[in-house]
Design an enzyme around this catalytic site. Structure first.
Site, PDB file in Angstrom:
ATOM      1  N   ASN A 111      -9.410  -1.549  -1.437  1.00  0.00           N
ATOM      2  CA  ASN A 111     -10.665  -1.005  -0.926  1.00  0.00           C
ATOM      3  C   ASN A 111     -10.738   0.512  -1.019  1.00  0.00           C
ATOM      4  O   ASN A 111     -11.820   1.083  -1.193  1.00  0.00           O
ATOM      5  CB  ASN A 111     -10.900  -1.456   0.526  1.00  0.00           C
ATOM      6  N   HIS A 112      -9.594   1.199  -0.963  1.00  0.00           N
ATOM      7  CA  HIS A 112      -9.643   2.652  -1.057  1.00  0.00           C
ATOM      8  C   HIS A 112      -9.873   3.121  -2.487  1.00  0.00           C
ATOM      9  O   HIS A 112     -10.411   4.229  -2.692  1.00  0.00           O
ATOM     10  CB  HIS A 112      -8.378   3.264  -0.450  1.00  0.00           C
TER      11      HIS A 112
ATOM     12  N   ASP B 154       0.830  -1.204   0.000  1.00  0.00           N
ATOM     13  CA  ASP B 154       0.000   0.000   0.000  1.00  0.00           C
ATOM     14  C   ASP B 154       0.870   1.262   0.000  1.00  0.00           C
ATOM     15  O   ASP B 154       1.843   1.358   0.763  1.00  0.00           O
ATOM     16  CB  ASP B 154      -0.904   0.011   1.231  1.00  0.00           C
TER      17      ASP B 154
ATOM     18  N   HIS C 225      -5.542 -20.147  13.867  1.00  0.00           N
ATOM     19  CA  HIS C 225      -4.464 -20.375  12.909  1.00  0.00           C
ATOM     20  C   HIS C 225      -4.804 -21.531  11.981  1.00  0.00           C
ATOM     21  O   HIS C 225      -4.598 -21.449  10.768  1.00  0.00           O
ATOM     22  CB  HIS C 225      -3.159 -20.656  13.663  1.00  0.00           C
TER      23      HIS C 225
ATOM     24  N   HIS D 246      -5.758  -7.427  -2.890  1.00  0.00           N
ATOM     25  CA  HIS D 246      -5.517  -6.469  -1.816  1.00  0.00           C
ATOM     26  C   HIS D 246      -5.850  -7.040  -0.449  1.00  0.00           C
ATOM     27  O   HIS D 246      -5.035  -7.017   0.474  1.00  0.00           O
ATOM     28  CB  HIS D 246      -6.324  -5.196  -2.048  1.00  0.00           C
TER      29      HIS D 246
ATOM     30  N   HIS E 123      -0.744   4.732  -0.421  1.00  0.00           N
ATOM     31  CA  HIS E 123      -1.567   5.785   0.189  1.00  0.00           C
ATOM     32  C   HIS E 123      -1.035   7.203  -0.026  1.00  0.00           C
ATOM     33  O   HIS E 123      -0.746   7.932   0.922  1.00  0.00           O
ATOM     34  CB  HIS E 123      -1.732   5.506   1.681  1.00  0.00           C
TER      35      HIS E 123
END
Length: 364
Positions: A89-90, A16, A281, A209, A18
């Site tokens: 998602n962004h 990511d 797990h 993602h 950003h």
């Protein structure tokens, strides 16, 4: 899905970003695909570069990063390399008009980019591919014009404060309108994002993602990618492929872009009501094993959740987690890159131009 891109050259995977162009450049230089002379030239030869989403939000240089990656993609093809992105998602949030995590400076970048597009005669390719080279100039011009209007001056100069406040409010509204026009379904930048998938498969590695689950595979990877692309391009529901929001890929805690089952060690509790860590797990690793078998892959690479300890793997090296929170809008961590070369995986860390090997992994 893509196949047969792994060659003799190293293949570099970046998490990511950003909106932090400086950190993005640092990561790309570390990966050996970007020149360090400020010319933004592809130096990766036949390297395959894959970025796993979340370029948008939390930073001020989102469009510049998208522009840089497109420029590198064009250059890489000439040299026999390739650049791939997957949407996070962004990206999907912004196409939906959800601007909660947009930095104020990113609204200004949208305004500036539309001005730049007009200066380029509305030639999209010229404007977009070249934006990363001129965006800083626009930011500097904005900073100069805004520096004379500090909050203290507004309080002292009552003859101008109301006008300036109106101007500031108007600028923000202008930024929201500009961003909406660019990222709405069918908008110029939404169509640019539509070029990228939400799931990418290269040979026996799969990239997304958030994380791929068995029911995603059953639904159909190509189907999800097509539906997200059509939605971003603004196709109407009556058009071929439909244009509604592709829920299974982009909405819900277990969608492809939002799923944190693999990237957050506590996400399993939200996914199913398992309490004991061993059970969690086992459930996670069983799920990833089922997913990889269904899609015919050996390993999955995800972003989405910043890893405080840096790039790492779990489930016997079947899951690699590469979001290190490098953006100044997240954790401002040192960039890291996962490199696959000669059938081995290693992590590159920015320590005096050297790297630390996390571990060597046979994946064939």
């Amino acid at each position: 899905m893509r196949k047969s891109y792994w060659g003799s050259a190293p293949n570099s995977l970046v998490g990511d970003l950003h909106g932090d162009l400086d950190q993005a450049r640092c990561a790309l230089e570390m990966a050996g695909v970007l020149s360090s002379d400020g010319q933004d030239l592809w130096t990766g030869e036949e390297t395959v570069l894959i970025q796993v989403g979340d370029i948008l939000d939390r930073g001020v240089d989102e469009i510049a990063i998208l522009s840089l990656l497109r420029s590198l993609s064009i250059q890489a093809k000439i040299k026999g390399g390739a650049v791939f992105q997957v949407n996070g998602n962004h990206e999907t949030m912004n196409v939906e008009g959800d601007f909660r995590y947009v930095d104020p400076g990113a609204f200004d970048e949208c305004i500036d980019f539309l001005e730049h597009l007009k200066d380029c005669g509305d030639n999209w390719d010229d404007a977009f591919v070249g934006w990363h080279r001129v965006s800083e100039m626009y930011k500097e011009n904005n900073a100069m014009s805004q520096s004379q209007w500090t909050p203290w001056r507004l309080m002292k100069d009552s003859s101008h404060d109301a006008d300036r406040l109106i101007q500031l409010i108007g600028q923000r509204q202008k930024g929201v309108v500009a961003r909406s026009s660019l990222f709405r379904p069918g908008g110029l930048l939404a169509r640019e994002l539509a070029r990228h998938t939400v799931v990418l498969k290269v040979d026996d590695w799969v990239f997304c993602h958030g994380g791929l689950l068995p029911h995603h595979v059953a639904y159909g990877i190509e189907r999800m990618n097509r539906e997200v692309s059509h939605w971003m391009q603004g196709f109407d529901d009556d058009d071929d492929g439909g244009g509604g929001i592709p829920f299974i890929a982009t909405r819900g805690y277990d969608s492809v872009v939002w799923n944190r089952l693999y990237s957050s060690d506590s996400a399993a509790i939200n996914y199913r009501s398992w309490q004991a860590s061993n059970s969690e797990h086992y459930m996670i690793c069983s799920t990833v094993e089922e997913t990889l078998q269904a899609i015919g892959a050996q390993a999955m690479v995800v972003g989405h959740t910043p890893q405080v300890e840096g790039v790492n793997c779990k489930c016997n090296k079947r899951i690699w987690r590469i979001d290190v929170g490098m953006s100044s809008g997240v954790m401002n961590s040192s960039p890291e890159v996962l490199e696959i070369a000669d059938n081995k995986a290693r992590v590159l860390r920015n320590e005096a131009d050297s790297f630390d090997e996390l571990q060597t992994v046979e994946y064939t």
